[in-house]
Design a protein around this motif. Structure first.
Motif, mmCIF file in Angstrom:
data_model
loop_
_atom_site.group_PDB
_atom_site.id
_atom_site.type_symbol
_atom_site.label_atom_id
_atom_site.label_comp_id
_atom_site.label_asym_id
_atom_site.label_seq_id
_atom_site.Cartn_x
_atom_site.Cartn_y
_atom_site.Cartn_z
ATOM 1 N N HIS A 151 3.828 0.241 2.383
ATOM 2 C CA HIS A 151 3.551 -0.720 3.456
ATOM 3 C C HIS A 151 3.311 -2.088 2.833
ATOM 4 O O HIS A 151 2.313 -2.293 2.127
ATOM 5 N N LEU A 152 4.215 -3.021 3.058
ATOM 6 C CA LEU A 152 4.076 -4.366 2.516
ATOM 7 C C LEU A 152 3.143 -5.175 3.406
ATOM 8 O O LEU A 152 3.393 -5.328 4.604
ATOM 9 N N VAL A 153 2.052 -5.682 2.819
ATOM 10 C CA VAL A 153 1.023 -6.365 3.605
ATOM 11 C C VAL A 153 0.828 -7.823 3.205
ATOM 12 O O VAL A 153 0.149 -8.573 3.899
ATOM 13 N N GLY A 154 1.394 -8.236 2.092
ATOM 14 C CA GLY A 154 1.221 -9.617 1.655
ATOM 15 C C GLY A 154 2.182 -9.941 0.541
ATOM 16 O O GLY A 154 2.740 -9.055 -0.103
ATOM 17 N N TYR A 155 2.368 -11.234 0.324
ATOM 18 C CA TYR A 155 3.223 -11.651 -0.797
ATOM 19 C C TYR A 155 2.761 -13.010 -1.295
ATOM 20 O O TYR A 155 2.706 -13.981 -0.539
ATOM 21 N N GLY A 156 2.424 -13.038 -2.555
ATOM 22 C CA GLY A 156 1.816 -14.207 -3.169
ATOM 23 C C GLY A 156 0.529 -13.776 -3.837
ATOM 24 O O GLY A 156 0.362 -12.617 -4.219
ATOM 25 N N MET A 186 0.849 -1.182 0.000
ATOM 26 C CA MET A 186 0.000 0.000 0.000
ATOM 27 C C MET A 186 0.889 1.237 0.000
ATOM 28 O O MET A 186 1.711 1.425 0.890
ATOM 29 N N ILE A 187 0.721 2.072 -1.013
ATOM 30 C CA ILE A 187 1.530 3.281 -1.161
ATOM 31 C C ILE A 187 0.772 4.440 -0.525
ATOM 32 O O ILE A 187 -0.265 4.879 -1.021
ATOM 33 N N ALA A 188 1.293 4.915 0.596
ATOM 34 C CA ALA A 188 0.611 5.939 1.380
ATOM 35 C C ALA A 188 0.838 7.332 0.786
ATOM 36 O O ALA A 188 1.669 7.532 -0.104
#
Length: 305
Positions: free
Chosen positions: A84-89, A76-78
């Motif tokens: 903010h990295l929130v997941g991968y895959g 998420m680019i604030a």
């Protein structure tokens, strides 16, 4: 076409491009891989969140909703440019999209108008949600645009892609409008990505998205013959366009956006009619020209016939 790198390499690529990265919880293992494959990847998709406030937005894109579980993106680019990295895959961000658009991204040419939704975009794209109200008025700060450019450039550099491997949600899926608003000039974003990659800006500007069309008579036929009323159901591709608009308006759960004008769509359209001030039989969930044109004006399609 490419294989996604490891999560640690993904984060390192962003940092190497000058991105300020914030790692949120166990983001490296937070995904929807149990629901389907992720990869090969073909490009980077940019969205807006229709939310306000960084902390609130991070929580939403990480956890999702009951009808659409998270993660809703990879990062998420604030507003301040932090990613903010929130997941991968596999992540629930792209949904079904146009196969011709996918072919254009693979061939690194400008995408055509999106008018079909049959290809699993969650499998094939990195997804970045950007903090923005999505009302066409909320501005995009310079820091946020710069971060978008750097994120795209980092992944294109790693995979050997050009700027044409980046696309907007509105390029991919009929009825989508994101990203939009003051300061979001997509041609400038692509040119800046190309400059960072050491290449000339794209000679062909990204096209302004042509509005999909919805045939009113065909839509009414589909609405009146759903199993909740009577007759043999009529299928019509424009139902998906209208359902996408109702999802964007907040009246229909994305899980019911399936191209079938069933009870959920009838109920959602009736809510839209009541929002416009219609009552009684005029708010029965069967589209009329005036209400459909209002929906199309707001969410990006043209009514014909």
């Amino acid at each position: 076409m490419a294989t996604p790198p490891s999560a640690s390499t993904f984060a390192a690529l962003l940092r190497a491009e000058g991105v300020t990265v914030v790692e949120v919880g166990d983001w490296e293992n937070h995904n929807r891989n149990s629901k389907g494959p992720w990869g090969p990847v073909h490009g980077v998709m940019i969205h807006h969140t229709v939310t306000r406030g960084t902390a609130n937005t991070v929580q939403i894109v990480r956890d999702g909703y009951s009808s659409l579980p998270g993660p809703l993106c990879h990062g998420m680019i604030a507003k301040d440019g932090k990613v903010h990295l929130v997941g991968y895959g596999r992540a629930n961000h792209a949904g079904l999209g146009d196969p011709d658009v996918l072919a254009a991204v693979i061939n690194e040419v400008k995408p055509p108008t999106d008018d079909e939704a049959t290809v699993d975009g969650n499998r094939h794209f990195y997804g970045f949600e950007c903090e923005n109200l999505g009302d066409g008025k909320d501005p995009w700060p310079t820091e946020q645009i710069d971060a978008i450019v750097r994120v795209i450039a980092a992944l294109c550099r790693h995979h050997g892609w050009s700027a044409r491997s980046a696309l907007r949600h509105l390029d991919w899926q009929p009825g989508k409008v994101d990203p939009r608003g003051p300061g979001m000039q997509w041609d400038d974003v692509l040119a800046s990505v190309s400059a960072r990659l050491g290449a000339k800006p794209p000679t062909k500007p990204a096209p302004q998205p042509s509005k999909p069309t919805v045939d009113l008579s065909k839509l009414i036929a589909a609405a009146k013959t759903n199993p909740a009323t009577s007759g043999t159901p009529v299928t019509y591709s424009g139902v998906k366009t209208v359902e996408a608009a109702l999802v964007n308006a907040g009246y229909l759960s994305k899980s019911y956006s399936d191209g079938h004008y069933g009870k959920a769509t009838v109920d959602a359209y009736a809510r839209w009619q009541r929002h416009l001030g219609y009552t009684g039989s005029a708010a029965d969930g069967i589209p009329g020209r005036a209400s459909l044109e209002r929906l199309g004006d707001k969410y990006g399609f043209t009514v014909v016939a």
